[in-house]
Write an enzyme that holds these catalytic residues in place. Structure first.
Site, short mmCIF file in Angstrom:
data_model
loop_
_atom_site.label_atom_id
_atom_site.label_comp_id
_atom_site.label_asym_id
_atom_site.label_seq_id
_atom_site.Cartn_x
_atom_site.Cartn_y
_atom_site.Cartn_z
N GLU A 243 0.90 -1.18 -0.11
CA GLU A 243 -0.11 0.02 -0.10
C GLU A 243 0.99 1.14 0.15
OE1 GLU A 243 -1.94 2.82 0.10
OE2 GLU A 243 -1.53 2.81 2.34
N CYS A 277 -1.36 9.50 2.39
CA CYS A 277 -0.96 8.98 0.91
C CYS A 277 -2.30 9.32 0.04
CB CYS A 277 -0.96 7.36 0.90
SG CYS A 277 -2.48 6.42 1.99
#
Length: 492
Positions: A243, A277
């Site tokens: 991720e 993110c």
């Protein structure tokens, strides 16, 4: 003693580590990294603990996870303080992180049963059954922006599935990793089921190279994720969940509520000082009076943001970045944009020299060539103007990343088009890019990772499916395949 290996706290034998206050530079934590032998010992402990842990009734594993959640609740104030100090995010935001950690246990329990529990399908002469089995020993690499919540999103489902773990927190947030591990210890995890190794790059490389590992769950930068992918190339027997980051676009198309749109943009770009993110890095605004008014108001409101210490009163919207060095990297990216011809709309500045407190920056990059397709992890927002929605989608997809994408617009048909054409794992409409549902998958495509290793789909990465055809009895069929002859007496 900052390492937890096989149920015992021990002192690292590697390089000295320390964590300083990102704002005031005072010492917050010190210890030593794990050396290669200690990394090996942690993996060996996890391997030895795996058979018994995997065979324990699920109810036992569930009870320990629920005890951990109760301990998080009981220690919420102290863990909030530790996270806020280490990351320099405000108290209010650190508290939401601990709440998310608590909620993750219940969510993971439901996801385990929904996505990876047992399923039985009747057949004319028996049944087909789908079961799931744990991989074995998994490494978990944690990031610094959510040092409690994000690794927790791997650790909890992995333990529930029956895996044993070696956890390496970010070297920038060692205290949070240690504090969380002590709560797992109090929850009653057996020795070796979860092990903690502190350290930076050398520790991570030693851990990812261990042959005892059956998989690795990583949250962090694309650069490190690509390195791990190369390191594990040629090992298809190991599960690798990545991720990573994003260069995320937010499209603004003729908003009918300017302040509402500005609020969404600020939440998307500057929450957590831009260190999520999913944060918006590229703001795509339609040319015209509505777009001009939106941009002017965005610059005005963002210019009022004043980053401050985690415990300042009244509480600030933004704290600092993870370190003074991280703030300097954002300023270097700003200078790079200026040198390419970017037009400054809001100039970022350090609140104080040597500190990680950095005010937001907004810069127009319409028509600027050679803008790096990289994630600048901080409060820096680039602006591009466009003429029509097809152009906006083309700009949005012009990235090697594919994590999040969003649209602010009153027109549903625009969102329907974006859903069909956007290349991103998360596509939001009139919601912050940083918003995600715990009951939905989380992740992206391209350089943002290998699909959905987090949130609702995390359970998928923590167990492998086993299919069975089952019948309590058997008998010779009345109709045989050609070439089979069972006539005559049974052979003695």
């Amino acid at each position: 003693m900052s390492l937890w290996i096989n149920g015992e706290w021990t002192t690292g034998q590697g390089e000295a580590l320390e964590k300083r206050d990102p704002v005031g530079s005072g010492l917050l934590w010190q210890g030593h990294a794990a050396d290669d032998a200690q990394v090996q010992a942690a993996c060996a402990a996890a391997r030895a603990a795996f058979p018994a842990w995997a065979k324990r009734p699920f109810a036992d594993r569930q009870a320990i996870a629920e005890k951990f959640a109760a301990l998080l609740e009981a220690n919420k104030t102290e863990l909030t303080r530790i996270i806020a100090l280490e990351t320099s995010k405000p108290r209010w935001e650190a508290a939401t992180e601990v709440t998310a950690m608590i909620n993750k246990v219940g969510i993971s329990l439901k996801a385990y049963q929904t996505r990876t529990g047992e399923q039985h399908s009747p057949m004319p002469d028996g049944a087909a059954t789908l079961r799931h089995r744990p991989h074995g020993v998994l490494a978990v690499f944690g990031p610094y922006n959510f040092p409690g919540h994000l690794p927790n999103g791997h650790i909890v489902p992995a333990l529930l599935a029956g895996n044993t773990l070696v956890f390496k927190p970010s070297e920038l947030t060692p205290h949070t990793g240690e504090a969380v591990m002590k709560l797992w210890e109090q929850a009653g995890l057996p020795a070796g089921v979860l092990n903690l190794v502190q350290g930076a790059r050398a520790t991570g490389q030693a851990l990812s190279a261990r042959p005892e590992l059956d998989g690795l769950l990583f949250t962090g930068s694309a650069g490190t994720g690509y390195q791990l992918h190369r390191q594990l190339a040629g090992q298809p027997e190991k599960i690798l969940a990545l991720e990573m980051g994003g260069n995320n676009p937010l499209i603004v198309e003729d908003p009918d509520d300017i302040d509402g749109a500005v609020h969404l943009a600020i939440q998307s770009a500057f929450i957590t000082a831009g260190q999520r993110c999913t944060c918006a890095r590229r703001l795509l605004v339609k040319r015209g009076a509505a777009g001009d008014a939106f941009l002017a108001r965005l610059v005005e409101i963002a210019g009022r943001l004043r980053p401050d210490r985690w415990d300042a009163e009244p509480q600030p919207f933004m704290g600092g970045l993870i370190s003074a060095q991280a703030a300097e990297r954002v300023l270097e990216a700003w200078q790079g944009h200026l040198s390419r011809g970017g037009k400054p709309l809001l100039t970022p500045a350090l609140v104080q020299a040597g500190s990680s407190l950095l005010t937001p920056g907004i810069i127009e990059l319409t028509g600027v060539r050679d803008v790096p397709d990289e994630e600048v992890f901080g409060p820096l927002l680039g602006v591009w103007r466009y003429d029509d929605f097809d152009e906006a989608i083309t700009l949005a997809n012009a990235t090697r990343y594919g994590l999040s994408c969003g649209l602010i617009s009153p027109v549903r048909e625009k969102f329907d088009q974006l859903l069909l054409e956007a290349r991103a794992g998360i596509v939001n409409w009139n919601k912050p890019l940083t918003g995600a549902a715990s009951t939905a998958p989380f992740g992206g495509v391209g350089a943002s990772g290998n699909h959905r290793p987090s949130a609702w789909y995390a359970a998928d990465y923590c167990a492998w499916p086993m299919a069975s055809l089952e019948s309590p009895t058997f008998a010779l069929p009345q109709t045989l395949n050609p070439g089979l002859d069972f006539s005559g007496k049974e052979q003695a």
